[in-house]
Each structure stands twice: as structure tokens, then as C-alpha cells.
Design an enzyme around this catalytic site. Structure first.
Site, PDB file in Angstrom:
ATOM      1  N   HIS A  12       0.806  -1.214   0.000  1.00  7.95           N
ATOM      2  CA  HIS A  12       0.000   0.000   0.000  1.00  7.95           C
ATOM      3  C   HIS A  12       0.842   1.268   0.000  1.00  7.95           C
ATOM      4  O   HIS A  12       0.324   2.349  -0.306  1.00  7.95           O
ATOM      5  CB  HIS A  12      -0.921   0.013   1.229  1.00  7.95           C
ATOM      6  CG  HIS A  12      -1.797   1.228   1.280  1.00  7.95           C
ATOM      7  ND1 HIS A  12      -2.720   1.510   0.299  1.00  7.95           N
ATOM      8  CD2 HIS A  12      -1.866   2.243   2.163  1.00  7.95           C
ATOM      9  CE1 HIS A  12      -3.324   2.652   0.587  1.00  7.95           C
ATOM     10  NE2 HIS A  12      -2.836   3.117   1.713  1.00  7.95           N
ATOM     11  N   CYS A  13       2.117   1.195   0.283  1.00  9.93           N
ATOM     12  CA  CYS A  13       2.890   2.422   0.489  1.00  9.93           C
ATOM     13  C   CYS A  13       3.801   2.803  -0.672  1.00  9.93           C
ATOM     14  O   CYS A  13       3.650   3.862  -1.276  1.00  9.93           O
ATOM     15  CB  CYS A  13       3.724   2.289   1.769  1.00  9.93           C
ATOM     16  SG  CYS A  13       2.726   2.251   3.278  1.00  9.93           S
ATOM     17  N   ILE A  14       4.776   1.950  -0.982  1.00  6.83           N
ATOM     18  CA  ILE A  14       5.827   2.350  -1.919  1.00  6.83           C
ATOM     19  C   ILE A  14       5.293   2.654  -3.320  1.00  6.83           C
ATOM     20  O   ILE A  14       5.752   3.604  -3.954  1.00  6.83           O
ATOM     21  CB  ILE A  14       6.941   1.288  -1.973  1.00  6.83           C
ATOM     22  CG1 ILE A  14       7.474   1.022  -0.567  1.00  6.83           C
ATOM     23  CG2 ILE A  14       8.079   1.756  -2.867  1.00  6.83           C
ATOM     24  CD1 ILE A  14       8.544  -0.027  -0.507  1.00  6.83           C
ATOM     25  N   ILE A  23       2.503   3.937  -4.078  1.00  2.00           N
ATOM     26  CA  ILE A  23       1.499   5.002  -4.029  1.00  2.00           C
ATOM     27  C   ILE A  23       2.054   6.328  -3.525  1.00  2.00           C
ATOM     28  O   ILE A  23       1.770   7.395  -4.072  1.00  2.00           O
ATOM     29  CB  ILE A  23       0.323   4.550  -3.145  1.00  2.00           C
ATOM     30  CG1 ILE A  23      -0.424   3.400  -3.847  1.00  2.00           C
ATOM     31  CG2 ILE A  23      -0.622   5.703  -2.825  1.00  2.00           C
ATOM     32  CD1 ILE A  23      -1.524   2.793  -3.017  1.00  2.00           C
ATOM     33  N   ASP A  24       2.865   6.285  -2.475  1.00  2.00           N
ATOM     34  CA  ASP A  24       3.294   7.504  -1.793  1.00  2.00           C
ATOM     35  C   ASP A  24       3.963   8.543  -2.687  1.00  2.00           C
ATOM     36  O   ASP A  24       3.703   9.744  -2.540  1.00  2.00           O
ATOM     37  CB  ASP A  24       4.227   7.152  -0.627  1.00  2.00           C
ATOM     38  CG  ASP A  24       3.485   6.454   0.507  1.00  2.00           C
ATOM     39  OD1 ASP A  24       2.266   6.228   0.347  1.00  2.00           O
ATOM     40  OD2 ASP A  24       4.106   6.117   1.525  1.00  2.00           O
TER      41      ASP A  24
END
Length: 451
Positions: free
Chosen positions: A288-290, A292-293
């Protein structure tokens, strides 16, 4: 000359005393990969905890003492239930809570722009029930300014008592803070409570309360000057990883042309005791992070007439990796006199990384879609997913294919290197293996193509 910055906080009575005495009632919204582990940490410290989720199936399973996340044993849920943990879909019960923590997804839309609908929908649902003295904390990863510019106004407009966000201990109202989640699915080497917790508040009183809250379950809290600084901290952490993974992904493609083993090079470089941290290439980014961020920050930066070219380039390199994998599949089949159109392809691993049951942004989903668009007959195997139905960006409706059928396929693509796989046996059975993870390291075979 460097000057230490001192953050001054004021004492907020009432709720702070309840936190310190473990009597504060904790409500966590979103019982997923972030919210559920967080709830269990609070339960371990004897807090009364209620989990909120709009999915009735999750609520029912939790109240039966069942787990739906592989890395969380059912025994942990059963133990939490015995200690008072309960789950509900009734947002009216927010009024009973002293603390409300929001742990909902913040994905991207089809244009790679921030989709805050889960956050705004949640805040609108809880706003009517927010009461005097409550602490509301957002943990969802987002762009700097979200807590102050989105969450606070929605809470102020939506609550029935016409309350405002309190900026100091003397002002009436509720308190708002941001504390980014730092979950790392599959990481068993660091206990959750040993991961330092970054905290930023909308005012000193909120900062003090949030610090007291998280100090009760984490061994170290790191206070920053504002919620925006905390939001930016989370983005920096993951953009750092995104950029470095993009670097090695690009170098991998060059090394393949030069006949050099990029993994050998990285392992040699990591022997340097300073100035280098090892990152490894793969078939694309997941989780969910890398993935998208970087896009959250680049979108926000445009509001300041600033283009984050370096960050955007890294995102583009990583987004292109599934296409690179598919091109290698096409080339490898072609060299064996087989077209991709009509070829039977087995994708090994649906999770975005090893030994977890998490599909979020998994490169496997993109690779399967690309192969199908080119006419391949695609199936998958994953020990954590006996079936994959449909999600926000995919509709596979497929069952996991037994590994015994490997000899029937024209090509096997290793996308996720689960430890349950015996790669020696896979190589022996397969006509062709495309290895995107260096899973076949040390195994020789004319049927192996590493990419």
C-alpha cells in the site's frame, strides 16, 4: 550552527489521566492490515478496545475470535476477545470512545491522483458522534496537509455539538493528530512495539495526548512540530525506498544486457560498512505504500508550482517493470518457437511479497492482465490465496492451480518467491522458468531465464 528544536506541550487533564491508567476507551476504524495489529497492541496493554469496520464479515469473524490475516494467529484474536476486545459496524458507538484512530486505505485513482474517499467517508461517518475531549488520530498515509485541511474541517462541520478542534488544553473541543503507520507485513525480526512511532498534532495539546497514547504501546515516540511534518515523514520513508528500488531496477536491465549478475553486484556492494544500503530489483512494486506515496507527494507539489521530477521518474521506472517482465516472457517463448498468444502461462505468487497474504498493488495482478491482453492462457498458484476474486482494480475470479500441473504449462513466471516453494523441483518440472526474483540462485538449467 545546529540548534535543537524544543517542542513545548501543555498538560491536558481528563483523557490523559485515563490513558495513563489504561482506562481510556480506544476505537480503531478499519480492521485491516494496519488497524487490527494496532488494536491487538492496545489490548495487550489492557486498554478497552473496539474495532470499527464497514465490512460485516470482518466484524462477524472478529467477534467469533477468528483471524482473516495469515500473520495474525487466531489465538491472538481469541485472547483479545477474552480481554474485552469487540468489533462493530455501528459508528454511533464512536461517542463511547475516548480515542478514535482512523486506519483506512488511501489508494490512487485511475489517473494516479490521491483518492481520499475512504478517509473522507470515514470522517463524515464519525463526525456526528465526536464529543468534547475526544482525541481523533489519522494513521492513513496521505499528503502533507490532509489532517489540517481535510480531516479537521470535516469533523468541525459534521459534529452535532458544534465543537471545534482544540489547539490548547484550555480550549473546549476535540483534539486531532496524525501518526503514520509503520507496518511491514512479513517482517518478524522487529516487534511492533519496538518500531518508533512518529507523532504530529494539530496544536500542542493534541500532540501531548497523542504522545501519551502511543507511549503506552510503543517503546519510543518521536514528536514532530505539526501533523504536516508527520505526514511528510511517512512519505519520505517510502519515497526513499521507491527511488532506490527504481535505481536497482534500472541497473538490473543494464546488467542483463552486459551479462552481469546484478544480485552478485549488490551483495558485493553491501559489504561496505558505510554509505550503502542494499535494495533489490523485482517485477514491480507492491503493497500500500511504496507504489502510491510518491504520487501523493508529486500531486501535492503541483499546488506549489513545484514538479518532483526525480520522484516521478522513479515511479515511472517501477511502474514499467511488469511490462519488462512480459517482454522477457515473449522473447523467451519466441526463442523456443512458441508465441505468447495461446501459450499456457503459470504465475507463481500473487502476494506482493514473500510469505504474506496481501494483494494490494501486487505486480502479479498487472503481469497477469498484460499477459491475458496478449492472448496468453494464464493461471496462478499461491499458497496464501486458494482463490482470487475481484478488487478495486482487478477481476480475476480464478482458483489457485496445483503445482503438480507445472509440466502442462509452456512457461512458469516466478513473481513472488514464497518460502513454501521448492524452486529446484519447479525448475526440474517446468519447460521454461522466468525468474523475476532471483529465486533460482544457485540452480542451473537451460530452461531458466532470469529477468
Amino acid at each position: 550552527m545546529w540548534t535543537a528544536r524544543v517542542i513545548v506541550v501543555q498538560r491536558t487533564p481528563g483523557i490523559k489521566d485515563r490513558i495513563e491508567s489504561r482506562k481510556a476507551r480506544i476505537g480503531i476504524v478499519g480492521m485491516g492490515y494496519v488497524g487490527l495489529p494496532l488494536a491487538l497492541l492496545f489490548v495487550e496493554e489492557k486498554f478497552p478496545v473496539t474495532g470499527f469496520d464497514i465490512d460485516p464479515h470482518k466484524v462477524e469473524r472478529l467477534n467469533r475470535g477468528e483471524s482473516y490475516i495469515v500473520r495474525i494467529p487466531q489465538a491472538e484474536i481469541e485472547s483479545a476477545r477474552k480481554n474485552g476486545f469487540t468489533a462493530t459496524a455501528d459508528y454511533a458507538r464512536i461517542a463511547e470512545m475516548d480515542v478514535v484512530i482512523i486506519c483506512v486505505p488511501t489508494p490512487l485513482n485511475e489517473y494516479h491522483e490521491p483518492d481520499l474517499s475512504y478517509v473522507t467517508g470515514t470522517v463524515k461517518s464519525i463526525a456526528p458522534h465526536v464529543r468534547e475531549g475526544q482525541l481523533v488520530v489519522l494513521e492513513s498515509t496521505t499528503y502533507p496537509g490532509t489532517t489540517e485541511e481535510v480531516v479537521v474541517p470535516l469533523l468541525e462541520r459534521g459534529n452535532r455539538a458544534d465543537l471545534k478542534a482544540a489547539r490548547d488544553a484550555q480550549s473546549p473541543g476535540f483534539y486531532v493528530a496524525f501518526s503514520p503507520e509503520r507496518e511491514d507485513p512479513g517482517n518478524d525480526t522487529v516487534a511492533r512495539r519496538d518500531i518508533p512511532k512518529v507523532v504530529g498534532g494539530c496544536g500542542p495539546a493534541a500532540l501531548e495526548l497523542a504522545s501519551s497514547l502511543y507511549s503506552a504501546i510503543f517503546n519510543r515516540t518521536v514528536l514532530v512540530s505539526s501533523s504536516a511534518a508527520a505526514e511528510m515523514t511517512k512519505l519520505l520513508e517510502n519515497i526513499y525506498r521507491c527511488v532506490n528500488i527504481a535505481l536497482v531496477n534500472e541497473l538490473k536491465q543494464l546488467c542483463l544486457r552486459m551479462g552481469i549478475d546484478i544480485f552478485e553486484v549488490i551483495d558485493a556492494a553491501r559489504t561496505k560498512p558505510f554509505g550503502f544500503q542494499a535494495f533489490y530489483p523485482g517485477p514491480g512494486l507492491g503493497g500500500h505504500c511504496i507504489p502510491i506515496d510518491p504520487f501523493y507527494l508529486s500531486w501535492k507539489a503541483k499546488q506549489f508550482d513545484f514538479h518532483t521530477r526525480f520522484i516521478e521518474l522513479a515511479g515511472q521506472v517501477n511502474l514499467a517493470m511488469p511490462y519488462f517482465v512480459v517482454e522477457n516472457v515473449i522473447e523467451a517463448l519466441s526463442q523456443r518457437g512458441k508465441a505468447l498468444h495461446g501459450a499456457r502461462v503459470l504465475v507463481l505468487g500473487m502476494a506482493y511479497k514473500r510469505d504474506i497474504d496481501d494483494l494490494r498493488e501486487s505486480p502479479s495482478l498487472t503481469i497477469i492482465e498484460l499477459l491475458q491482453k496478449r492472448g496468453a492462457l494464464v493461471e496462478y498458484n499461491d499458497p496464501f490465496f486458494p482463490r482470487v476474486g475481484h478488487g478495486r482494480k482487478y477481476a480475476l475470479n480464478m482458483n489457485s492451480t496445483p503445482l503438480e500441473q507445472i509440466p502442462e504449462f509452456d512457461c512458469v513466471v516466478i513473481v513472488t518467491d514464497h518460502s513454501q516453494y521448492n524452486f529446484r523441483e519447479i525448475v526440474d518440472k517446468a519447460k521454461l522458468v522466468i525468474d523475476t526474483r532471483n529465486a533460482t540462485k544457485g540452480i542451473e538449467g537451460a530452461n531458466i531465464v532470469r529477468c
